[in-house]
Each structure stands twice: as C-alpha cells, then as structure tokens.
Write an enzyme that holds these catalytic residues in place. Structure first.
Site, short mmCIF file in Angstrom:
data_model
loop_
_atom_site.label_atom_id
_atom_site.label_comp_id
_atom_site.label_asym_id
_atom_site.label_seq_id
_atom_site.Cartn_x
_atom_site.Cartn_y
_atom_site.Cartn_z
CD GLU A 62 -3.26 -0.19 0.39
OE1 GLU A 62 -2.99 0.78 -0.35
OE2 GLU A 62 -4.40 -0.65 0.51
CG ASP B 122 -6.08 7.36 5.22
OD1 ASP B 122 -6.96 6.55 4.90
OD2 ASP B 122 -5.69 8.25 4.47
CB THR B 123 -10.18 5.26 7.06
OG1 THR B 123 -10.12 4.82 5.71
CG2 THR B 123 -10.37 6.76 7.12
NE ARG C 253 -1.21 8.95 -10.43
CZ ARG C 253 -1.95 8.52 -9.42
NH1 ARG C 253 -1.35 8.10 -8.32
NH2 ARG C 253 -3.26 8.51 -9.49
#
Lengths: 161, 122
Positions: free
Chosen positions: A82, A86-87, A149
C-alpha cells in the site's frame, strides 16, 4: 527501503511471496521495494474503483475491482503493498476479498501510515515505512488530480496561506 | 434541511437514519461504499446525573461500527465547540472505559472527500 526489504526477506525467505500492489499510487513504491527484496518473489496489480466513479448512484454504489489480479493466490504468501493506510477501509476490503481466495498468508506493507485515523483496526499491517502527520502528500506516486506522481520525492502539499 | 437518504446496503439499524448534516451523510456513504456495517446513533451514553438520578448530560455518538466495536462522532463544529465535544468524549472514556470512540473532524471528512473525490457542501 533497504530496511523494509530486509524485514520482508527475513520473514519470507524460501516462501516466494506475491507482492500485490493496488494501482496507481503504490506503483513507485512497489518498484523500489521489489528491487530491495533479493529473494524470489512475484508481482501483481489490481485496481479498485474510486468512490467518485460511482458516487452518482448514491448508496447503491459499492467498491469493486476495475482490474483484478492476474495470478491465482490460493496457497501463496500474499503481501499487499500500500502507498498509505489511514482509515483502513480500502485495506479492510482488500483483505476480506483476497482472504476468500485461500492464500497461505496475507499481510500488508505500507510506505506511509496514519494509525490515528484508523476506523478499522484489525488489519495485518506488518511493515510500515513512515508514520506521518495528517498532511497531504504528492510525488513518489502520490497524486493530486493525477498531477505530481512523477516527482521523485515525497512532498507535503499545503494550501496557500 | 432535508438530506437525501440513499438505499444503504451496509446500514444495520432499523429506522432510516436522519442525518444532522452533510458530513454525516458523506461519512455514511463512504462506510457503505466499503461495505463496513454501520449504525446511526444507536446508543446514548449518560455522562452526568443529578442527585435524583435525572440525566443532566448525555452523549450520543453519530455512528457505531459493530464489526470494529467502535463509535465514531463526526463534527463540523468550530474549534471552540469541538473543545466542548472533546471534553464530552473524555468524560465518556472515563465513565465507559471499555467503549471505543473516535472523533472525526470536518478536516477528516474533507480528507476523505479528497481521497474519494466526494462532493461536500461548503
């Protein structure tokens, strides 16, 4: 990166893990991580629909794969790579979905972590690059509306004061 | 203000949720999108009672995530009121040490909006 690579090698030597990277932000990270893991391993990619893609359908919208894995993962040691956790909602969905395919093991490595924002706690996050403050990052694969990016390093994006 | 209430899939409550503001609705939509079961304001926690046992202060978190055993309070309030809400949360944690609760600030919801391209009312 070398530290993360060493930790992965320590745990997966002789097991030929499959590194699974959700597109797109983790592409740069997985490319560097893969080169820091000098044991045999494979790479695969998947892509999840972003919320906005289905937002017009309101509550009927559910997360779905835009691109599924090319590999069978039954019996394999899967390491999800990943960009940021966060969540934990995305990783939770991925873990639940991939667990149905009977991998030998399922764990995750993340470049950035914001554990204080977690809504889902019981996640197999085994390796963490950096625990970061609640800032917006761009570069090194992270984007803002598909921009930035390509910046070689991570940058914190702050609104003009 | 009346807010739309989509046909939620992961909602585990009985009565249709009636959200107090758009941030609560957006939070519900994100949870639903990810298939995380949620309930809306299922429990009121008593924080203070007077000498006669009457409730003088209570707290009702916005969401409960049964799989996580976690209460989530969404706040769009200005900082001074958030401070009061934080005080309530501290009191809740003191009175109910086994209850897990998190405060989600407006900024958290805006961050979700950035990440998931939500459209929030200003």
């Amino acid at each position: 990166m070398e530290e993360l690579g060493r930790e992965v090698v320590r745990d997966y030597d002789g097991r030929e893990p499959l590194l699974v990277a959700p597109l797109k932000a983790s592409v740069v990270f997985v490319a560097d991580l893969s080169r820091a893991i000098p044991i045999p391993h494979a790479l695969d990619f998947l892509e999840l629909a972003s919320y906005g893609a289905d937002a017009d359908t309101g509550g009927h919208a559910r997360i779905r794969f835009l691109k599924d894995l090319d590999s069978e993962i039954a019996g394999r040691d899967v390491l999800i790579v990943e960009d940021v956790i966060d969540t934990g909602l995305t990783l939770n969905y991925l873990c639940k979905t991939l667990a149905l395919r009977d991998p030998a093991s399922l764990a995750a490595v993340t470049l950035l972590d914001r554990p204080y924002r977690r809504l889902v706690e019981d996640l197999p996050v085994r390796y963490v690059g950096f625990t970061v403050p609640d800032e917006l990052f761009v570069g090194y694969g992270f984007d803002l509306a598909e921009q930035y990016r390509n910046l070689p390093d991570l940058h914190v994006l702050r609104p003009k004061s | 203000m009346t807010l739309e209430t989509p046909d939620f899939q992961a909602y585990r409550g009985e009565a249709p949720p009636r959200f107090a503001n758009r941030s609560e609705l957006e939070c519900a939509k994100v949870l639903d999108y990810y298939g995380v079961p949620w309930e809306y304001e299922p429990r009121t926690f008593v924080l203070e009672q007077d000498d006669d046992g009457r409730v003088v202060e209570a707290f009702k978190p916005d969401f409960y995530l049964p799989e996580q055993d976690l209460y989530v309070e969404v706040t769009v309030m200005k900082q001074s009121l958030v401070t009061r809400k934080n005080r309530k949360l501290r009191k809740l944690r003191e009175r109910y040490p086994d209850v897990r609760v998190k405060l989600f600030y407006k900024r958290d919801i805006e961050r979700l909006a950035e990440r998931y391209r939500l459209e929030l009312a200003s």
